[in-house]
Design a protein around this motif. Sequence first.
Motif, PDB file in Angstrom:
ATOM      1  N   THR A  31       0.768  -1.018   0.123  1.00 15.95           N
ATOM      2  CA  THR A  31       0.096  -0.109   0.164  1.00 15.95           C
ATOM      3  C   THR A  31       0.674   1.461  -0.292  1.00 15.95           C
ATOM      4  OG1 THR A  31      -1.774  -1.186   0.976  1.00 15.95           O
ATOM      5  CG2 THR A  31      -1.862   1.416   1.218  1.00 15.95           C
ATOM      6  N   MET A  32       0.486   1.860  -0.566  1.00 18.28           N
ATOM      7  CA  MET A  32       0.993   3.327  -0.726  1.00 18.28           C
ATOM      8  C   MET A  32       0.236   4.552   0.136  1.00 18.28           C
ATOM      9  SD  MET A  32       2.447   6.330  -4.084  1.00 18.28           S
ATOM     10  CE  MET A  32       0.986   5.236  -4.391  1.00 18.28           C
ATOM     11  N   GLN A  33       1.505   5.494   0.987  1.00 21.21           N
ATOM     12  CA  GLN A  33       1.120   6.104   1.693  1.00 21.21           C
ATOM     13  C   GLN A  33       1.670   7.703   1.347  1.00 21.21           C
ATOM     14  OE1 GLN A  33      -1.358   5.805   4.139  1.00 21.21           O
ATOM     15  NE2 GLN A  33      -1.436   3.515   3.739  1.00 21.21           N
ATOM     16  N   VAL A  34       0.894   8.902   0.828  1.00 13.56           N
ATOM     17  CA  VAL A  34       1.312   9.718  -0.198  1.00 13.56           C
ATOM     18  C   VAL A  34       0.373  11.454   1.218  1.00 13.56           C
ATOM     19  CG1 VAL A  34       0.871  11.655  -1.762  1.00 13.56           C
ATOM     20  CG2 VAL A  34       1.121   9.030  -2.265  1.00 13.56           C
ATOM     21  N   GLN A  35       1.488  11.628   0.763  1.00 11.37           N
ATOM     22  CA  GLN A  35       1.539  13.202   1.745  1.00 11.37           C
ATOM     23  C   GLN A  35       1.588  14.145   1.422  1.00 11.37           C
ATOM     24  OE1 GLN A  35       3.394  12.591   5.758  1.00 11.37           O
ATOM     25  NE2 GLN A  35       0.870  11.953   6.428  1.00 11.37           N
ATOM     26  N   ALA A  36       0.482  15.930   0.992  1.00 10.08           N
ATOM     27  CA  ALA A  36       1.112  16.821   0.219  1.00 10.08           C
ATOM     28  C   ALA A  36       0.309  18.028   0.850  1.00 10.08           C
ATOM     29  CB  ALA A  36       1.181  16.256  -1.111  1.00 10.08           C
ATOM     30  N   ASN A  37       1.088  18.757   0.630  1.00 11.17           N
ATOM     31  CA  ASN A  37       0.361  20.359   1.714  1.00 11.17           C
ATOM     32  C   ASN A  37      -1.271  20.473   0.045  1.00 11.17           C
ATOM     33  OD1 ASN A  37       2.193  20.571   3.410  1.00 11.17           O
ATOM     34  ND2 ASN A  37       3.062  22.646   2.365  1.00 11.17           N
ATOM     35  N   ARG A  38      -1.072  20.190  -0.757  1.00  7.62           N
ATOM     36  CA  ARG A  38      -2.303  20.448  -1.885  1.00  7.62           C
ATOM     37  C   ARG A  38      -2.270  19.162  -2.112  1.00  7.62           C
ATOM     38  NH1 ARG A  38       0.925  24.832  -1.048  1.00  7.62           N
ATOM     39  NH2 ARG A  38       1.926  24.482  -1.884  1.00  7.62           N
ATOM     40  N   SER A  39      -3.027  19.385  -3.129  1.00  3.24           N
ATOM     41  CA  SER A  39      -3.139  18.437  -4.473  1.00  3.24           C
ATOM     42  C   SER A  39      -4.685  19.159  -5.593  1.00  3.24           C
ATOM     43  CB  SER A  39      -4.034  16.929  -4.527  1.00  3.24           C
ATOM     44  OG  SER A  39      -4.967  16.833  -3.967  1.00  3.24           O
ATOM     45  N   ASP A  40      -4.046  18.792  -6.547  1.00  5.57           N
ATOM     46  CA  ASP A  40      -5.010  19.424  -7.987  1.00  5.57           C
ATOM     47  C   ASP A  40      -4.668  18.346  -9.152  1.00  5.57           C
ATOM     48  OD1 ASP A  40      -6.657  20.977  -9.334  1.00  5.57           O
ATOM     49  OD2 ASP A  40      -5.111  21.907 -10.135  1.00  5.57           O
ATOM     50  N   CYS A  41      -6.438  17.438  -8.419  1.00  2.55           N
ATOM     51  CA  CYS A  41      -6.130  16.017  -9.559  1.00  2.55           C
ATOM     52  C   CYS A  41      -7.435  16.214 -10.302  1.00  2.55           C
ATOM     53  CB  CYS A  41      -6.012  15.124  -8.402  1.00  2.55           C
ATOM     54  SG  CYS A  41      -4.318  14.995  -7.780  1.00  2.55           S
ATOM     55  N   THR A  42      -7.234  16.287 -12.301  1.00  2.04           N
ATOM     56  CA  THR A  42      -8.646  15.777 -12.487  1.00  2.04           C
ATOM     57  C   THR A  42      -9.333  14.676 -13.044  1.00  2.04           C
ATOM     58  OG1 THR A  42      -7.818  17.818 -14.311  1.00  2.04           O
ATOM     59  CG2 THR A  42      -9.587  16.541 -15.389  1.00  2.04           C
ATOM     60  N   VAL A  43     -10.434  14.807 -12.428  1.00  2.00           N
ATOM     61  CA  VAL A  43     -11.156  12.959 -12.260  1.00  2.00           C
ATOM     62  C   VAL A  43     -11.632  12.204 -13.948  1.00  2.00           C
ATOM     63  CG1 VAL A  43     -11.457  12.913  -9.963  1.00  2.00           C
ATOM     64  CG2 VAL A  43     -13.114  14.385 -11.389  1.00  2.00           C
ATOM     65  N   THR A  44     -10.499  12.745 -14.864  1.00  4.84           N
ATOM     66  CA  THR A  44     -10.582  12.417 -16.003  1.00  4.84           C
ATOM     67  C   THR A  44     -10.153  11.234 -16.896  1.00  4.84           C
ATOM     68  OG1 THR A  44      -9.878  13.178 -16.755  1.00  4.84           O
ATOM     69  CG2 THR A  44     -11.518  14.485 -16.838  1.00  4.84           C
ATOM     70  N   GLU A  45     -10.123  10.566 -17.782  1.00  5.77           N
ATOM     71  CA  GLU A  45      -8.684   9.607 -18.637  1.00  5.77           C
ATOM     72  C   GLU A  45      -7.923  10.368 -19.088  1.00  5.77           C
ATOM     73  OE1 GLU A  45      -9.643   5.889 -18.232  1.00  5.77           O
ATOM     74  OE2 GLU A  45     -11.166   6.420 -16.707  1.00  5.77           O
ATOM     75  N   SER A  46      -8.191  11.554 -18.907  1.00 11.51           N
ATOM     76  CA  SER A  46      -6.534  11.821 -19.635  1.00 11.51           C
ATOM     77  C   SER A  46      -6.168  12.641 -18.879  1.00 11.51           C
ATOM     78  CB  SER A  46      -6.222  12.324 -21.031  1.00 11.51           C
ATOM     79  OG  SER A  46      -8.224  13.352 -21.394  1.00 11.51           O
ATOM     80  N   GLY A  47      -7.003  13.586 -17.636  1.00  9.81           N
ATOM     81  CA  GLY A  47      -6.525  14.898 -16.575  1.00  9.81           C
ATOM     82  C   GLY A  47      -5.032  14.476 -16.004  1.00  9.81           C
ATOM     83  N   PRO A  48      -4.950  15.696 -15.479  1.00 11.75           N
ATOM     84  CA  PRO A  48      -3.273  15.995 -15.298  1.00 11.75           C
ATOM     85  C   PRO A  48      -3.834  15.677 -13.158  1.00 11.75           C
ATOM     86  CG  PRO A  48      -3.849  17.894 -15.888  1.00 11.75           C
ATOM     87  CD  PRO A  48      -4.948  17.055 -15.880  1.00 11.75           C
ATOM     88  N   CYS A  49      -2.440  15.263 -12.484  1.00 14.00           N
ATOM     89  CA  CYS A  49      -3.144  15.286 -11.651  1.00 14.00           C
ATOM     90  C   CYS A  49      -1.517  15.852 -10.873  1.00 14.00           C
ATOM     91  CB  CYS A  49      -2.615  14.107 -10.785  1.00 14.00           C
ATOM     92  SG  CYS A  49      -3.261  13.962  -8.547  1.00 14.00           S
ATOM     93  N   VAL A  50      -1.559  16.798  -9.809  1.00 16.37           N
ATOM     94  CA  VAL A  50      -0.512  17.520  -9.186  1.00 16.37           C
ATOM     95  C   VAL A  50      -0.673  17.833  -7.714  1.00 16.37           C
ATOM     96  CG1 VAL A  50       0.692  20.111  -9.678  1.00 16.37           C
ATOM     97  CG2 VAL A  50      -0.081  19.034 -11.406  1.00 16.37           C
ATOM     98  N   LEU A  51       0.401  17.015  -7.517  1.00 19.11           N
ATOM     99  CA  LEU A  51       0.524  17.466  -6.033  1.00 19.11           C
ATOM    100  C   LEU A  51       1.687  18.140  -4.914  1.00 19.11           C
ATOM    101  CD1 LEU A  51       1.171  12.664  -5.801  1.00 19.11           C
ATOM    102  CD2 LEU A  51      -1.613  14.804  -4.749  1.00 19.11           C
ATOM    103  N   THR A  52       1.683  19.159  -4.216  1.00 18.63           N
ATOM    104  CA  THR A  52       2.413  20.443  -4.021  1.00 18.63           C
ATOM    105  C   THR A  52       2.844  20.910  -2.622  1.00 18.63           C
ATOM    106  OG1 THR A  52       1.344  21.877  -4.232  1.00 18.63           O
ATOM    107  CG2 THR A  52       1.965  21.635  -6.472  1.00 18.63           C
ATOM    108  N   GLY A  53       3.721  20.822  -2.573  1.00 23.78           N
ATOM    109  CA  GLY A  53       4.235  21.216  -0.900  1.00 23.78           C
ATOM    110  C   GLY A  53       4.660  20.593  -0.229  1.00 23.78           C
ATOM    111  N   ASN A  54       6.089  19.298   0.645  1.00 21.84           N
ATOM    112  CA  ASN A  54       6.322  18.053   1.327  1.00 21.84           C
ATOM    113  C   ASN A  54       5.735  17.759   0.547  1.00 21.84           C
ATOM    114  OD1 ASN A  54       7.634  20.928   2.716  1.00 21.84           O
ATOM    115  ND2 ASN A  54       5.738  20.588   3.362  1.00 21.84           N
ATOM    116  N   VAL A  55       5.430  16.772  -0.458  1.00 20.74           N
ATOM    117  CA  VAL A  55       5.521  15.983  -1.193  1.00 20.74           C
ATOM    118  C   VAL A  55       5.647  15.052  -0.776  1.00 20.74           C
ATOM    119  CG1 VAL A  55       4.901  13.845  -2.874  1.00 20.74           C
ATOM    120  CG2 VAL A  55       4.654  16.696  -2.863  1.00 20.74           C
ATOM    121  N   HIS A  56       5.774  13.609   0.308  1.00 17.42           N
ATOM    122  CA  HIS A  56       5.877  12.505   1.066  1.00 17.42           C
ATOM    123  C   HIS A  56       5.339  11.547   0.369  1.00 17.42           C
ATOM    124  CE1 HIS A  56       8.619  10.141   4.125  1.00 17.42           C
ATOM    125  NE2 HIS A  56       7.536   9.403   4.614  1.00 17.42           N
TER     126      HIS A  56
END
Length: 184
Positions: A31-56
């Motif tokens: 299992t993967m655990q992800v932490q970041a200050n912010r996420s901006d993800c598009t919920v489409t089949e071709s959308g980007p997902c950007v995680l910013t700020g202290n990505v762990h």
Amino acid sequence: MTPHAAKLVLGLAVVAVSGAALGKTSDRQQTMQVQANRSDCTVTESGPCVLTGNVHIVQGSLVIDAARADLRQADGEIRAAKLTGSPVRLKQDMDNGGTMNATAAQVDYDLAQDTVVFTGKATVQQPGRGSIAGERIVYNMRTGQVQGGGGSEGGRVTLQFEPRNRAQPGETAPAGNRNDRNDD
């Protein structure tokens, strides 16, 4: 996080594990655990997902720290990932028992080409095996080929190869590896 965003983040784990110089294969099943200050993800089949700020990111023995993770997909599958930071840090146990450590200003993974490119003061170290450092390191996961470069300003790539039968402190080196021979 939406199910689709979770799928994107899971794709990052595949990217990271694959790009970690043949790290522990069982990590891919963890299992993967992800932490970041912010996420901006598009919920489409071709959308980007950007995680910013202290990505762990942690998956099994794999640990990634970055300032930003930018994932790109097409037809619902991750096609590329760009990790940036000050620097990006990757650490992962190896199947052979050692630990791989890598740092770079940027790590780019191209799934279509099965390549990982470390740029900006890049280093990849595998204790007991050696290390490579330079401004750019390219790792081809299909072929296992690693290429390094020192950059355009006349920089150099640095390689260090560890001997297989290296004597530990306090031990005597095997006869074939002694440096104290007198060949005169």
